[in-house]
Design a protein around this motif. Structure first.
Motif, mmCIF file in Angstrom:
data_model
loop_
_atom_site.group_PDB
_atom_site.id
_atom_site.type_symbol
_atom_site.label_atom_id
_atom_site.label_comp_id
_atom_site.label_asym_id
_atom_site.label_seq_id
_atom_site.Cartn_x
_atom_site.Cartn_y
_atom_site.Cartn_z
ATOM 1 N N ARG A 123 3.365 -15.158 13.793
ATOM 2 C CA ARG A 123 3.831 -13.763 14.292
ATOM 3 C C ARG A 123 2.462 -12.996 14.156
ATOM 4 O O ARG A 123 2.221 -11.971 14.758
ATOM 5 C CB ARG A 123 5.018 -13.464 13.702
ATOM 6 C CG ARG A 123 5.487 -11.898 14.019
ATOM 7 C CD ARG A 123 5.546 -11.478 15.248
ATOM 8 N NE ARG A 123 5.782 -10.321 15.472
ATOM 9 C CZ ARG A 123 5.047 -9.390 15.409
ATOM 10 N NH1 ARG A 123 3.670 -9.594 15.214
ATOM 11 N NH2 ARG A 123 5.291 -7.965 15.662
ATOM 12 N N ALA A 124 2.067 -13.188 12.767
ATOM 13 C CA ALA A 124 0.940 -12.196 12.315
ATOM 14 C C ALA A 124 0.505 -12.803 11.175
ATOM 15 O O ALA A 124 0.852 -13.887 10.356
ATOM 16 C CB ALA A 124 1.724 -10.759 11.743
ATOM 17 N N LEU A 125 -1.017 -12.015 10.655
ATOM 18 C CA LEU A 125 -1.772 -12.369 9.694
ATOM 19 C C LEU A 125 -1.963 -11.106 8.996
ATOM 20 O O LEU A 125 -2.172 -10.271 9.241
ATOM 21 C CB LEU A 125 -3.195 -12.948 10.099
ATOM 22 C CG LEU A 125 -3.166 -14.258 10.963
ATOM 23 C CD1 LEU A 125 -4.365 -14.392 11.377
ATOM 24 C CD2 LEU A 125 -3.082 -15.431 9.699
ATOM 25 N N ASN A 126 -1.941 -11.398 7.478
ATOM 26 C CA ASN A 126 -2.417 -10.251 6.554
ATOM 27 C C ASN A 126 -3.812 -10.534 6.264
ATOM 28 O O ASN A 126 -4.060 -11.563 5.575
ATOM 29 C CB ASN A 126 -1.398 -10.260 5.417
ATOM 30 C CG ASN A 126 -1.894 -9.368 4.323
ATOM 31 O OD1 ASN A 126 -2.042 -8.173 4.875
ATOM 32 N ND2 ASN A 126 -1.354 -9.319 3.180
ATOM 33 N N LEU A 127 -4.693 -9.551 6.401
ATOM 34 C CA LEU A 127 -5.956 -9.867 6.223
ATOM 35 C C LEU A 127 -6.589 -9.232 4.913
ATOM 36 O O LEU A 127 -6.286 -7.986 4.625
ATOM 37 C CB LEU A 127 -6.883 -9.029 7.475
ATOM 38 C CG LEU A 127 -6.413 -9.400 8.840
ATOM 39 C CD1 LEU A 127 -7.252 -8.546 10.026
ATOM 40 C CD2 LEU A 127 -6.513 -10.832 9.113
ATOM 41 N N LEU A 128 -7.224 -10.116 4.100
ATOM 42 C CA LEU A 128 -7.684 -9.817 2.667
ATOM 43 C C LEU A 128 -9.234 -9.322 2.612
ATOM 44 O O LEU A 128 -9.820 -10.398 2.932
ATOM 45 C CB LEU A 128 -6.890 -10.768 1.961
ATOM 46 C CG LEU A 128 -5.521 -10.912 2.094
ATOM 47 C CD1 LEU A 128 -5.066 -12.213 0.756
ATOM 48 C CD2 LEU A 128 -4.616 -9.923 1.729
ATOM 49 N N SER A 129 -9.465 -8.442 1.866
ATOM 50 C CA SER A 129 -10.653 -7.843 1.510
ATOM 51 C C SER A 129 -10.902 -8.409 0.054
ATOM 52 O O SER A 129 -9.784 -8.170 -0.787
ATOM 53 C CB SER A 129 -10.964 -6.557 1.648
ATOM 54 O OG SER A 129 -12.197 -6.255 0.896
#
Length: 265
Positions: free
Chosen positions: A35-41
């Motif tokens: 459904r979605a991705l959490n993009l991490l820096s």
């Protein structure tokens, strides 16, 4: 994945590295049924990774409604020359720019040693207070598998990555946990997701106690090398744990667009 077709699956732990992540995100959203991705820096590491805040925000813009972005703090030009107000202001600017939370790698022993910044240090208090007041989440990497401090058990691959911590120059796992307890004690409503199950997969009692004592925290199940091996040793009790705490355990992968094991954080 057809078995996910009737479920909403969100990967809370995906690392951005370069513009090539755009193709990888599109592929995962489609082929894995996410459904979605959490993009991490990981901009807290400095160097070339300072650009990852901007990259995460740009990728979020390219996949509206299918991605979130967690930015990283920056200590410029050094921790010693950073003020508490700067960190809180940096978090504010990241959130205002479109970040949904903050990714902290500051608890990984290598970065903890490099920065020399205790996780409950006064320098972080204004930042923690700002995040707590706004209920903005932190995805926090603290520690590593306990075997990485053990000369007899540390895997060869971890030692090659520089993740062997028994030489006396790194904080112990117990010290890192004590620092977290100090920080959470001062900010008990701070919403924190501890990455990699907080490296507690070898101790179900401590995992239960930690969640019971701190209602604002969660674990992600982004796999460490040890995690599923530990779970398999007592499958029934861990199954009960997952059922009891299912609303406080987040799915994650540590995917990074084809990056190698050295990037797993």
């Amino acid at each position: 994945m057809p078995e996910f077709s009737d479920h909403t699956v969100i990967d809370c732990h995906y690392h951005v590295r370069s513009a090539a992540n755009r193709q990888d995100i599109a592929r995962l959203l489609e082929s894995a049924g996410l459904r979605a991705l959490n993009l991490l820096s990981l901009s807290a590491r400095g160097g070339v990774e300072l650009v990852e805040n901007a990259l995460a925000l740009r990728l979020k813009e390219l996949f509206p409604g299918r991605t979130w972005a967690f930015g990283g703090l920056q200590y410029q030009p050094s921790v010693e020359e950073t003020s508490p107000g700067q960190l809180a202001d940096h978090a504010r600017r990241l959130i205002e720019a479109g970040c949904d939370g903050i990714k902290m790698l500051e608890g990984k022993p290598t970065l903890r040693k490099k920065l020399g910044l205790a996780l409950d240090a006064p320098l972080l208090h204004e930042f923690y207070a700002w995040m707590e007041a706004r209920q903005a989440p932190i995805l926090f990497h603290v520690g590593d598998p306990a075997t990485f401090w053990d000369p007899e058990q540390a895997p060869d691959w971890a030692q090659r990555q520089g993740w062997f911590y028994a030489d006396g120059t790194f904080p112990s796992l117990a010290q890192l946990y004590e620092e977290v307890d100090g920080g959470l004690g001062a900010f008990p409503n701070l919403p924190v997701i501890f990455a990699h199950f907080y490296f507690r997969s070898d101790d179900i009692e401590s995992a239960c106690d930690f969640l019971a004592e701190r209602p604002s925290v969660s674990f992600d199940i982004t796999p460490g090398s040890e995690m599923y091996r530990n779970f398999s040793r007592d499958r029934e009790r861990w199954r009960e744990f997952f059922i009891a705490h299912q609303d406080r355990i987040l799915f994650g992968t540590d995917n990074a667009g084809g990056a190698g094991p050295a990037d797993a954080t």
